[in-house]
Scaffold this active site. Structure first.
Site, PDB file in Angstrom:
ATOM      1  N   ASP A 170      -4.601   5.269   0.317  1.00 16.57           N
ATOM      2  CA  ASP A 170      -4.682   5.127  -1.130  1.00 16.57           C
ATOM      3  C   ASP A 170      -5.331   6.370  -1.726  1.00 16.57           C
ATOM      4  OD1 ASP A 170      -3.656   2.576  -0.845  1.00 16.57           O
ATOM      5  OD2 ASP A 170      -5.606   1.585  -1.024  1.00 16.57           O
ATOM      6  N   MET A 171      -4.985   6.677  -2.955  1.00 22.70           N
ATOM      7  CA  MET A 171      -5.546   7.855  -3.608  1.00 22.70           C
ATOM      8  C   MET A 171      -7.073   7.855  -3.562  1.00 22.70           C
ATOM      9  SD  MET A 171      -5.060   9.168  -7.549  1.00 22.70           S
ATOM     10  CE  MET A 171      -6.111   7.858  -8.202  1.00 22.70           C
TER      11      MET A 171
END
Length: 221
Positions: free
Chosen positions: A66-67
């Site tokens: 995930d970012m």
């Protein structure tokens, strides 16, 4: 991408840290707030993948973070390596471990096994759904507890690889990850200014050379 309509993508700049490299693979440390792969909009194109491509034009990403998650991210340097690594992930012979800071006092060891599905009305959020969700399992081990800030340090081992799995599983048992803008009710109170989730360990047998590989990358929290 985050649900906040006022979100401005401003990933950290500078070269990526290479943790391991051989003829087939390159493994980097992805900083928090950098996308693993390009987003749909032009202003979201900067990503770990595009930065790796600048040095390795034939590289392929093998998995994603995930970012908001930092830590170990692996790329294949060529097509044969990509296929071999993909089979390795499908066979679940890759061991991954994460370090997280979660809200509240979490003790001992245990597992979370609840099915997950996309919350389509609130994408990219995921949710627990016992009828339609896909099976998912996370193992946890509490490390220590900060009584002053009511935060536990925990090791998380995903047995399955569902989207946002660790984040939703920790929220489900009442211990959301600090700084998690999607799942923590008071994410802005985090002193880190980021989500405290880091991919710290990756272990596998290199599928082409057959050498045992273990990568460790400590978090900055």
């Amino acid at each position: 991408m985050p649900l906040d309509p006022h979100f401005v993508y401003a990933p950290p700049q500078g070269p990526l840290r290479i943790l391991y490299e051989d003829e087939d693979l390159v493994i980097i440390e992805k900083p928090a707030e950098l996308l693993s792969v390009p987003g749909r909009l032009p202003e979201h194109h900067d990503s770990a993948y595009l930065r790796v491509l600048e040095r390795y034009p034939a590289a392929k990403i093998t998995h994603r973070l995930d970012m908001a998650t930092s830590g170990i991210l692996m790329f294949a340097k060529h097509r044969d390596a990509e296929v071999a690594v993909s089979k390795m992930f499908q066979a679940r012979t890759v061991q991954k471990q994460y370090v997280a800071l979660v809200q509240g006092q979490l003790e001992g060891t245990g597992s979370v096994e609840v099915p997950l599905i996309t919350d389509w009305e609130n994408r990219p959020r995921q949710m627990v759904h016992f009828e339609l969700g896909k099976p998912s399992k996370t193992l946890y081990q509490a490390v220590d507890y900060d009584e002053v800030n009511d935060i536990s340090r925990v090791l998380l081992t995903p047995v399955t690889g569902r989207s946002h799995q660790l984040r939703v599983h920790m929220m489900h048992i009442g211990h959301p990850i600090t700084g998690d803008q999607l799942y923590h009710p008071n994410a802005k109170l985090s002193q880190l200014g980021r989500m405290a989730l880091h991919a710290s360990d990756l272990s596998f047998t290199q599928p082409l050379s057959k050498l045992p590989i273990h990568i460790h990358c400590a978090p900055d929290f």
